[in-house]
Design a protein around this motif. Structure first.
Motif, mmCIF file in Angstrom:
data_model
loop_
_atom_site.group_PDB
_atom_site.id
_atom_site.type_symbol
_atom_site.label_atom_id
_atom_site.label_comp_id
_atom_site.label_asym_id
_atom_site.label_seq_id
_atom_site.Cartn_x
_atom_site.Cartn_y
_atom_site.Cartn_z
ATOM 1 N N TYR A 1 35.122 10.062 12.244
ATOM 2 C CA TYR A 1 36.298 10.596 12.942
ATOM 3 C C TYR A 1 35.870 11.561 14.056
ATOM 4 N N ALA A 2 34.908 12.428 13.770
ATOM 5 C CA ALA A 2 34.449 13.387 14.778
ATOM 6 C C ALA A 2 33.795 12.677 15.958
ATOM 7 N N VAL A 3 32.974 11.676 15.690
ATOM 8 C CA VAL A 3 32.306 10.941 16.767
ATOM 9 C C VAL A 3 33.317 10.185 17.617
ATOM 10 N N MET A 4 34.273 9.521 16.968
ATOM 11 C CA MET A 4 35.286 8.778 17.716
ATOM 12 C C MET A 4 36.191 9.719 18.517
ATOM 13 N N ALA A 5 36.505 10.890 17.946
ATOM 14 C CA ALA A 5 37.321 11.858 18.672
ATOM 15 C C ALA A 5 36.590 12.381 19.897
ATOM 16 N N ARG A 6 35.304 12.619 19.755
ATOM 17 C CA ARG A 6 34.513 13.097 20.893
ATOM 18 C C ARG A 6 34.409 12.024 21.964
ATOM 19 N N ALA A 7 34.234 10.774 21.521
ATOM 20 C CA ALA A 7 34.151 9.674 22.486
ATOM 21 C C ALA A 7 35.470 9.457 23.212
ATOM 22 N N ALA A 8 36.597 9.739 22.520
ATOM 23 C CA ALA A 8 37.913 9.574 23.133
ATOM 24 C C ALA A 8 38.309 10.764 23.992
ATOM 25 N N GLY A 9 37.496 11.830 23.982
ATOM 26 C CA GLY A 9 37.787 12.989 24.806
ATOM 27 C C GLY A 9 38.797 13.936 24.216
ATOM 28 N N VAL A 10 38.945 13.944 22.897
ATOM 29 C CA VAL A 10 39.897 14.840 22.251
ATOM 30 C C VAL A 10 39.256 16.214 22.112
ATOM 31 N N ARG A 11 39.943 17.252 22.612
ATOM 32 C CA ARG A 11 39.436 18.625 22.521
ATOM 33 C C ARG A 11 40.510 19.502 21.901
#
Length: 306
Positions: free
Chosen positions: A262-272
């Motif tokens: 989840y953290a990797v996918m969130a970072r890849a999607a640009g979620v901050r």
């Protein structure tokens, strides 16, 4: 050797498909501005228009189910007077797998735009999957209650609880397909079931992983009910405690995998996110500057008139 090999292959498939479902569910969640409905099956992301490549996961599921049916059918044909109930247990497993086979074939036919079967809605598929998992849980629980081996009974009991959890999650998604947490938990339960299938194979059929005080019976066909036993009560209690401890480790491992993915996918999607506040879109910054400027001008005008 065949029983251990089957458990290894089944574990690899269940764990891999759980990771696959987890990745695409999280990806779909971040791509959509609003919570998207969960999908019971994600087509393979490919630029090719090939029907086989697009529905490759379904074909792999179908192949694994057929392999499992063949394995349990072979076990049911083995006659051993020292294991009187294994034939019935194997036939029960075959019957439960037929439900998953029917569900997989229905998905494959409906997704191919065939006039034989229209496209199935997601809530109906989740409901059928919930029934299939419930039957699988009942079969595992029945096997654990009839098994003469305490070690194998414990393994079947844990497997029954994991299948029951998967069934509950599918039923929740049938009621509300937008439950993202339930979708992620379902993927985690598939990974956990895969790890436990591997643990079952190692604990029952691999000499190096069988708990101390337990052993395989040489006069019983390996892979059937009662082929691995613990003689002393102390050995039985110790083996059950070890399996409980290993199961907790598996749960923690799956939870870590879900959080990392989840953290990797969130970072890849640009979620901050910073605390409970989200960063404002850049398109809103000029508008807020204009509003702030107008507010200052109105305040100055009011002071001048006063």
């Amino acid at each position: 050797m065949a029983s251990l090999l089957f458990h290894i292959l089944a574990s690899i498939f269940l764990f891999s498909y759980g990771i696959y479902h987890l990745l695409l569910s999280i990806k779909s969640h971040f791509k959509s501005p609003s919570p998207p409905p969960s999908k019971p099956y994600h087509p393979f992301p490919s630029s090719s228009s090939s029907h086989f490549l697009k529905h490759l996961p379904l074909y792999l599921i179908l192949s694994s189910i057929l392999l499992s049916i063949l394995y349990h059918s072979i076990l049911s044909s083995i006659s051993d007077p020292l294991a009187p109930v294994h034939r019935i247990s194997s036939l029960q497993s075959v019957a439960s797998l037929l439900l998953f086979l029917l569900l997989c074939l229905s998905l494959l036919i409906s997704s191919s735009s065939s006039p034989l079967l229209p496209l199935l809605p997601s809530d109906l598929i989740f409901c059928l999957a919930s029934i299939a998992f419930a039957v699988q849980s009942f079969v595992s629980f029945s096997s654990s209650s009839l098994n003469s081996s305490i070690l194998q009974s414990k393994c079947d009991s844990v497997s029954s609880k994991i299948s029951a959890a998967s069934g509950v999650l599918c039923f929740a998604l049938a009621l509300d397909p937008r439950l993202f947490v339930a979708d992620i938990a379902l993927a985690g339960s598939l990974c956990l079931q895969g790890l436990w299938v591997l643990q079952t194979g190692l604990s029952l059929y691999a000499d190096g992983f069988i708990p101390d005080g337990c052993h395989r019976l040489l006069d019983v066909v390996r892979g059937i009910e009662g082929s691995t036993k613990c003689d002393l009560e102390e050995s039985q209690l110790r083996a059950m405690a070890i399996l409980d401890l290993v199961f907790v480790f598996h749960v923690v491992f799956v939870a870590v995998i879900v959080l990392v993915v989840y953290a990797v996918m969130a970072r890849a999607a640009g979620v901050r996110r910073v605390g409970s506040y989200e960063a404002l879109p850049t398109s809103l910054v000029p508008a807020m500057a204009v509003v702030g400027s107008n507010h200052v001008q109105m305040k100055a005008l009011t002071n001048t008139q006063a």
